[in-house]
Write a protein that holds these residues in place. Structure first.
Motif, PDB file in Angstrom:
ATOM      1  N   ARG A  93       0.728  -1.231  -0.073  1.00 31.19           N
ATOM      2  CA  ARG A  93      -0.009   0.165   0.140  1.00 31.19           C
ATOM      3  C   ARG A  93       0.812   1.343   0.077  1.00 31.19           C
ATOM      4  O   ARG A  93       0.485   2.167  -0.552  1.00 31.19           O
ATOM      5  CB  ARG A  93      -0.767   0.053   1.242  1.00 31.19           C
ATOM      6  CG  ARG A  93      -2.204   0.998   1.339  1.00 31.19           C
ATOM      7  CD  ARG A  93      -2.965   0.661   0.371  1.00 31.19           C
ATOM      8  NE  ARG A  93      -3.863   1.924  -0.093  1.00 31.19           N
ATOM      9  CZ  ARG A  93      -4.101   2.289  -1.293  1.00 31.19           C
ATOM     10  NH1 ARG A  93      -3.643   1.955  -2.211  1.00 31.19           N
ATOM     11  NH2 ARG A  93      -4.404   3.756  -1.381  1.00 31.19           N
ATOM     12  N   LEU A  97       0.747   4.348  -2.633  1.00 33.26           N
ATOM     13  CA  LEU A  97       0.515   5.834  -2.282  1.00 33.26           C
ATOM     14  C   LEU A  97       1.921   6.466  -2.785  1.00 33.26           C
ATOM     15  O   LEU A  97       1.614   7.762  -3.312  1.00 33.26           O
ATOM     16  CB  LEU A  97       0.617   6.208  -0.650  1.00 33.26           C
ATOM     17  CG  LEU A  97      -0.661   5.635  -0.357  1.00 33.26           C
ATOM     18  CD1 LEU A  97      -0.621   5.158   1.279  1.00 33.26           C
ATOM     19  CD2 LEU A  97      -1.958   6.382  -0.509  1.00 33.26           C
ATOM     20  N   HIS A 100       0.681   7.230  -6.244  1.00 31.58           N
ATOM     21  CA  HIS A 100      -0.310   8.566  -6.452  1.00 31.58           C
ATOM     22  C   HIS A 100       0.292   9.634  -6.160  1.00 31.58           C
ATOM     23  O   HIS A 100       0.024  10.700  -7.176  1.00 31.58           O
ATOM     24  CB  HIS A 100      -1.213   8.152  -5.235  1.00 31.58           C
ATOM     25  CG  HIS A 100      -2.573   7.364  -5.148  1.00 31.58           C
ATOM     26  ND1 HIS A 100      -3.068   7.036  -6.207  1.00 31.58           N
ATOM     27  CD2 HIS A 100      -2.866   6.664  -4.210  1.00 31.58           C
ATOM     28  CE1 HIS A 100      -3.887   6.163  -6.166  1.00 31.58           C
ATOM     29  NE2 HIS A 100      -3.864   5.823  -4.718  1.00 31.58           N
ATOM     30  N   ALA A 184      -3.765  19.291  -0.938  1.00 36.52           N
ATOM     31  CA  ALA A 184      -4.281  18.614   0.194  1.00 36.52           C
ATOM     32  C   ALA A 184      -4.426  17.155  -0.083  1.00 36.52           C
ATOM     33  O   ALA A 184      -4.092  16.419   0.957  1.00 36.52           O
ATOM     34  CB  ALA A 184      -5.697  19.008   0.278  1.00 36.52           C
ATOM     35  N   LEU A 185      -4.616  16.595  -1.360  1.00 38.30           N
ATOM     36  CA  LEU A 185      -4.633  15.173  -1.639  1.00 38.30           C
ATOM     37  C   LEU A 185      -3.036  14.704  -1.422  1.00 38.30           C
ATOM     38  O   LEU A 185      -2.941  13.535  -0.700  1.00 38.30           O
ATOM     39  CB  LEU A 185      -4.984  14.993  -2.721  1.00 38.30           C
ATOM     40  CG  LEU A 185      -6.597  15.000  -3.173  1.00 38.30           C
ATOM     41  CD1 LEU A 185      -6.968  14.865  -4.330  1.00 38.30           C
ATOM     42  CD2 LEU A 185      -7.176  14.029  -2.244  1.00 38.30           C
ATOM     43  N   ARG A 188      -2.398  14.254   2.080  1.00 35.45           N
ATOM     44  CA  ARG A 188      -3.284  12.779   2.629  1.00 35.45           C
ATOM     45  C   ARG A 188      -2.263  11.645   2.106  1.00 35.45           C
ATOM     46  O   ARG A 188      -2.211  10.665   2.953  1.00 35.45           O
ATOM     47  CB  ARG A 188      -4.497  12.895   2.009  1.00 35.45           C
ATOM     48  CG  ARG A 188      -5.559  11.775   2.175  1.00 35.45           C
ATOM     49  CD  ARG A 188      -6.207  11.748   3.439  1.00 35.45           C
ATOM     50  NE  ARG A 188      -6.859  10.193   3.498  1.00 35.45           N
ATOM     51  CZ  ARG A 188      -6.901   9.812   4.783  1.00 35.45           C
ATOM     52  NH1 ARG A 188      -6.586  10.187   5.760  1.00 35.45           N
ATOM     53  NH2 ARG A 188      -7.689   8.523   4.890  1.00 35.45           N
ATOM     54  N   TYR A 189      -1.952  11.511   1.020  1.00 36.46           N
ATOM     55  CA  TYR A 189      -1.077  10.517   0.687  1.00 36.46           C
ATOM     56  C   TYR A 189      -0.080  10.273   1.580  1.00 36.46           C
ATOM     57  O   TYR A 189       0.394   9.125   1.848  1.00 36.46           O
ATOM     58  CB  TYR A 189      -0.569  10.557  -0.972  1.00 36.46           C
ATOM     59  CG  TYR A 189      -1.726  10.802  -1.856  1.00 36.46           C
ATOM     60  CD1 TYR A 189      -3.137  10.055  -1.632  1.00 36.46           C
ATOM     61  CD2 TYR A 189      -1.549  11.622  -3.104  1.00 36.46           C
ATOM     62  CE1 TYR A 189      -3.892  10.383  -2.520  1.00 36.46           C
ATOM     63  CE2 TYR A 189      -2.751  11.830  -3.869  1.00 36.46           C
ATOM     64  CZ  TYR A 189      -3.796  11.103  -3.629  1.00 36.46           C
ATOM     65  OH  TYR A 189      -4.914  11.208  -4.605  1.00 36.46           O
ATOM     66  N   ARG A 192      -0.941   9.022   4.854  1.00 31.83           N
ATOM     67  CA  ARG A 192      -1.437   7.517   4.900  1.00 31.83           C
ATOM     68  C   ARG A 192      -0.051   6.572   4.651  1.00 31.83           C
ATOM     69  O   ARG A 192      -0.059   5.800   5.440  1.00 31.83           O
ATOM     70  CB  ARG A 192      -2.208   7.248   3.618  1.00 31.83           C
ATOM     71  CG  ARG A 192      -3.713   7.946   3.876  1.00 31.83           C
ATOM     72  CD  ARG A 192      -4.510   7.022   5.272  1.00 31.83           C
ATOM     73  NE  ARG A 192      -4.509   5.761   4.960  1.00 31.83           N
ATOM     74  CZ  ARG A 192      -4.799   4.766   5.983  1.00 31.83           C
ATOM     75  NH1 ARG A 192      -4.450   5.540   7.461  1.00 31.83           N
ATOM     76  NH2 ARG A 192      -4.650   3.652   6.121  1.00 31.83           N
TER      77      ARG A 192
END
Lengths: 214, 214
Positions: A93, A97, A100, A184-185, A188-189, A192
Motif C-alpha cells: 500500500r 501511495l 499516487h 491537500a490530496l 493525505r497520501y 497515509r
C-alpha cells in the motif's frame, strides 16, 4: 522437518519483507523527487517499479501456506503469519501511495504542482514520511521496541507538517482551487504512507512482544 | 477433530466477516446521513461504533490460529486464512473511512459542509459507495462470481461521481478553498471505501475460484 529449515523459511519470509520495505522507502523518495524537482524520469520509475512490490506481496502470501503446511505451527508462529501478511499488505500500500504522489507530480508536467510558498512544508512532509519509512525498515531488521517507539514521534512530524500544509492552503491560497486540492490530496497520501509505515513497526513489536501497543 | 467441527469453525469465521460487512455498510450510510442531512447524532454513532469493527477484526485474527492449530490445513484452507485476514482488514478500514466522513460532517456543525450545488453529486457518490458495500456483503454471503463482477461496475459509478465532484470544484467553486478541500477529501474517502469493498469481493472470488481477477 528440522527446526533449522523452519528458521530458514522464516528468514526467507522476513528477507522478502525487508526488501519490500527498502523498495517502499525508495518509492516515496523517488516520488518526492518527482514532485519537488519536477523530475519526470523519477515519477515514471515509481510507476514502473510498483509492480515489483505487488509481486512481492503475492510472494509473501504464497510462502505462508508452505510454512504452515510443512510445520506443526505453535501460537507464536501463527502470530507471525498474521503479522507478515499485515506487513506485506502495508508495504504494498505504501508503494501505491508513492504511485499516487508520482501521478500528481506528472499532472502538469513540465510545470510543477508545488508552488514556491508550499515548497518548505511539502519538503518537510516528504522528508518526514521518508524518515518514518526508513526507520520502519530498521525496526523490521532489528525488531527493537525503542526504535519502534521513536517512529511514533516521527509520524507526529508528518501529521504536523500535513496540518501546516492545510493551514497554508486555507489562509488565502492564491494559486486556485485545483492547486489547493492537489496539495491537500498529496498531504493525505504522505500521511497515509507514514501511517502504514508505523503500522509495519507496530506489527513487528507485536510479533516480538505479543502486545500491539507501542 | 472431525471435518464437521472444522466447518463449524469456518462458519463462525465467515459469520463474523458477514457481520463486519453489514456494520461497514451501516457506518457509511450513517456517515452520509450525517454529511448530507447535517445530523450530529448520526455522526456520533459512526464514531462510537467504529470500535466494534476494530474488535471484530481482532476477533477474526484471533480465530485463525485456532483454526490452523486444530487441523492439518490443506492449501485451500490456507487460502481462506489469507483471504479472511484481508477481508477483515478491508472491512475495518471501511469503518475508518466512514469515521473520516463523519468527522468532516461535524466540522462546521450546525452548518453543513456540502453546499447546495455539490449536493447532487455528493449524494450520488454516497449512494454509489453504499451500494458497492451492500453488494460486497451479498458476495460475501453468496460467493457468487457474477455478483462480484457486477460490483466492479458499481465501483465505476463511484469513480465517475468522484470525477464529477472534482470537475465541479475546479470550475469556479465559489465557496472557498477550505470547502473545496473538504469536499475533495470526502471524495477520496468514498472512493477508498468503495475500493476496499471491491477488494472484499475480489478476495471472496479468489477464495472460491483460486484466481484473483474478476
Amino acid at each position: 522437518m528440522s527446526r533449522d529449515s523452519y528458521d530458514e523459511q522464516l528468514d526467507r519470509l522476513t528477507g522478502v519483507l525487508a526488501v519490500m520495505s527498502r523498495d517502499a522507502s525508495a518509492a516515496i523518495r523517488r516520488a518526492s523527487t518527482a514532485l519537488l524537482e519536477v523530475d519526470r524520469g523519477a515519477a515514471e520509475t515509481v510507476l514502473a517499479e510498483d509492480a515489483v512490490l505487488d509481486a512481492r506481496r503475492a510472494e509473501v502470501e504464497a510462502m505462508i501456506p508452505e510454512v504452515l503446511v510443512r510445520h506443526q505451527p505453535v501460537a507464536s508462529d501463527l502470530r507471525l503469519v498474521v503479522c507478515a501478511l499485515r506487513i506485506a499488505g502495508a508495504l504494498e500500500r505504501m508503494g501505491d501511495l508513492a504511485v499516487h504522489v508520482a501521478k500528481v507530480a506528472l499532472r502538469r508536467h513540465p510545470v510543477g504542482v508545488v508552488p514556491e510558498p508550499a515548497m518548505p512544508v511539502m519538503t518537510a512532509l516528504a522528508e518526514a514520511a521518508a524518515r518514518v519509512a526508513d526507520k520502519s525498515a530498521v525496526v523490521l531488521a532489528t525488531r527493537d521496541r525503542l526504535d519502534a517507539m521513536q517512529l511514533g514521534l516521527d509520524d507526529d512530524e508528518v501529521d504536523a507538517a500535513q496540518e501546516r500544509l492545510l493551514s497554508l492552503l486555507v489562509s488565502g491560497w492564491p494559486y486556485g482551487v485545483e492547486s489547493a486540492i492537489d496539495l491537500a490530496l498529496l498531504g493525505r497520501y504522505y500521511e497515509r504512507y507514514a501511517d502504514h509505515a508505523v503500522n509495519v513497526s507496530r506489527q513487528v513489536v507485536y510479533l516480538v512482544t505479543g502486545t500491539i501497543r507501542l
